[in-house]
Design a protein around this motif. Sequence first.
Motif, PDB file in Angstrom:
ATOM      1  N   LYS A 245      29.603-146.449 -31.663  1.00  8.06           N
ATOM      2  CA  LYS A 245      29.630-145.518 -32.790  1.00  8.06           C
ATOM      3  C   LYS A 245      31.061-145.259 -33.234  1.00  8.06           C
TER       4      LYS A 245
ATOM      5  N   VAL B 241      34.137-140.733 -35.833  1.00  3.75           N
ATOM      6  CA  VAL B 241      33.793-139.583 -36.682  1.00  3.75           C
ATOM      7  C   VAL B 241      32.309-139.249 -36.532  1.00  3.75           C
ATOM      8  N   GLU B 242      31.496-140.294 -36.438  1.00  2.53           N
ATOM      9  CA  GLU B 242      30.060-140.103 -36.277  1.00  2.53           C
ATOM     10  C   GLU B 242      29.701-139.543 -34.903  1.00  2.53           C
TER      11      GLU B 242
ATOM     12  N   TYR C 150      28.209-136.060 -33.927  1.00  2.00           N
ATOM     13  CA  TYR C 150      26.774-135.742 -33.996  1.00  2.00           C
ATOM     14  C   TYR C 150      26.111-135.978 -32.642  1.00  2.00           C
TER      15      TYR C 150
ATOM     16  N   ARG D 262      24.627-133.270 -29.581  1.00  2.00           N
ATOM     17  CA  ARG D 262      23.266-133.375 -29.057  1.00  2.00           C
ATOM     18  C   ARG D 262      23.221-133.592 -27.547  1.00  2.00           C
TER      19      ARG D 262
ATOM     20  N   ILE E 123      21.158-127.073 -33.574  1.00  2.00           N
ATOM     21  CA  ILE E 123      22.238-128.030 -33.787  1.00  2.00           C
ATOM     22  C   ILE E 123      22.990-127.549 -35.022  1.00  2.00           C
TER      23      ILE E 123
ATOM     24  N   GLY F 192      25.903-128.483 -36.398  1.00  2.00           N
ATOM     25  CA  GLY F 192      26.408-129.548 -37.266  1.00  2.00           C
ATOM     26  C   GLY F 192      27.521-129.123 -38.191  1.00  2.00           C
TER      27      GLY F 192
ATOM     28  N   LYS G 257      33.607-130.725 -37.523  1.00  2.00           N
ATOM     29  CA  LYS G 257      33.929-132.141 -37.694  1.00  2.00           C
ATOM     30  C   LYS G 257      35.379-132.379 -37.324  1.00  2.00           C
TER      31      LYS G 257
ATOM     32  N   ARG H 296      32.729-128.153 -41.465  1.00  2.00           N
ATOM     33  CA  ARG H 296      31.990-128.675 -42.610  1.00  2.00           C
ATOM     34  C   ARG H 296      31.608-127.591 -43.597  1.00  2.00           C
TER      35      ARG H 296
ATOM     36  N   ARG I 171      19.727-126.707 -43.396  1.00  6.54           N
ATOM     37  CA  ARG I 171      19.665-128.150 -43.610  1.00  6.54           C
ATOM     38  C   ARG I 171      18.268-128.643 -43.310  1.00  6.54           C
TER      39      ARG I 171
ATOM     40  N   PRO J 178      24.195-141.874 -39.248  1.00  6.92           N
ATOM     41  CA  PRO J 178      24.307-142.131 -37.807  1.00  6.92           C
ATOM     42  C   PRO J 178      23.015-142.597 -37.146  1.00  6.92           C
TER      43      PRO J 178
ATOM     44  N   CYS K 263      21.476-134.374 -40.804  1.00  4.99           N
ATOM     45  CA  CYS K 263      22.837-134.018 -40.418  1.00  4.99           C
ATOM     46  C   CYS K 263      23.720-133.771 -41.629  1.00  4.99           C
TER      47      CYS K 263
ATOM     48  N   TYR L 189      25.489-136.044 -43.319  1.00  9.22           N
ATOM     49  CA  TYR L 189      26.649-136.939 -43.462  1.00  9.22           C
ATOM     50  C   TYR L 189      26.525-137.742 -44.755  1.00  9.22           C
TER      51      TYR L 189
ATOM     52  N   GLU M  47      27.566-135.837 -47.722  1.00  6.72           N
ATOM     53  CA  GLU M  47      29.017-135.719 -47.811  1.00  6.72           C
ATOM     54  C   GLU M  47      29.659-136.972 -48.413  1.00  6.72           C
TER      55      GLU M  47
END
Lengths: 359, 109
Positions: A52, A55-56, A59, A63, A148, A150, A153, A158, B35, B56, B79, B81, B84
């Motif tokens: 991955k 940046v991803e 997420y 979790r 979550i 989220g 970042k 965010r 969300r 993702p 999520c 993303y 964005e």
Amino acid sequence: MGHRTIIPFGPQHPVLPEPIHIDLVVEDEKVVEAVPSIGFIHRGLERLVEKKDFVEFVYIAERICGICSFIHGQTYCQGVEEIMKIEVPTRAKYLRTIWGELSRIHSHLLWAGLMADGFGFESLFMHSWRVREQVLDIIEATTGGRVIFGSCKVGGARRDISPEQMTWMLKQLEVVEKEMRLIVDVFMNDDSVKHRLCGVGVISKADAISLGAVGPTLRGSGVADDMRLLKYAAFGELDFAPISRTDGDSYSRCAVRCDELFQSLDIIRQAAAKMPTGEIAVKVTGNPSGEFFSRVEQPRGEVVYYIKGNGTKNLTRFRARTPTFANVPALVKMLAGCELADVPVLVLTIDPCISCTER
Amino acid sequence: MAFFQMKKMILAWTFRKPVTTSYPFEPRKICPGSRGRLDVKISDCIFCTLCDKRCPTQALDVDKANKKWRIDRLRCISCGYCVEVCPKKCLTLTGDHGIPTVTKEMETF
Ligand code: SF4
Ligand code: SF4
């Protein structure tokens, strides 16, 4: 010597809907030895990180745990930011602090409910979770997710909390505080509760240190150690001193958590008052190259992330040491010599989060 | 003896309405800013495939040649993303969580 029997505790057990297995060696009603085994839900994050984008990966980091989700994301982001030398905007640091403390409150209330359920106090359990629900509503309104979040970042946050939302949040928290006082009063003063907690599962200060306990388990034994003292996020500018108790029994650990509920509220209020205006995130360019140990205080204690990058968009190494993992040796020590009926309560006093432990 | 410390709370709640709702008869209150389900305004989409690349969980599948935008609702973790990164800002996460999905089909726009 009496007759010894082995009683398996878990991986499926009514007090703990998470898979940890403990072999309890009992002599009559006394536990003489406890042999834990974990690894039922290993998820192989070390491998996943190589596939991955960094940046991803936030997420995925979020979790790792369904309760300290935000703080996992925060720990990861802080680590990557440190490697890449990113200066996060101050407002984002304050936002992270507020969300981190909200997650501490909801986690401690969740634990309070489970604990009450563990010693058989159903109505206390339901009321704890009723209050927790109000905290989750605040979290949902400000971040968009109930569990979550989220909202963290690499490079900042965010989402922003608008002034109206902030006023609403603080008003809601006043209601929550009143309700929490009632619940904490039962935990701290009710004789039937105290009967189950006082003097049970004592861990001395020396033991807590040598077994590497963290979080409320450590602070309940008289060591005022808290990763928030490292002054990450906005803690450098806020008034904060770790809470500790000296008895080292189950009651002390409960008391630490109960006091932390109000301390977190206080931190949120301070942060809301001091929060500067401005940007909430900076643009991230380039890839991380280097390594870093990121340490943050979760509701259950200190979490350690090891992050290593080699200048490509995928990290090369990632390792998380979660607080429950560090508290298992202390738990094993507590269990030896306790009554069989106290086992569920003792397991719950370290506030175990097994899914975290296995990563 | 501080016995039965909870009596005040229990008494008070005996005369109150329960905090739980009778879902599904009474729908869940939607929280603004939550969300939820991903919505696409397909008329604005330029099929740049950026959302597809960044997602993702690989929930999206954008076909540039045939101008098809597809989503696997069961994979999407809401999520945000994709929202964005979308250059045309044609993606939004709505506050409601949609109806339950029973089949594993991709939804095509
Ligand atoms: S990123 Fe936006 S414009 Fe590009 S394919 Fe996805 S929805 Fe369409
Ligand atoms: S919200 Fe997240 S998981 Fe869902 S389609 Fe967009 S990027 Fe993928």
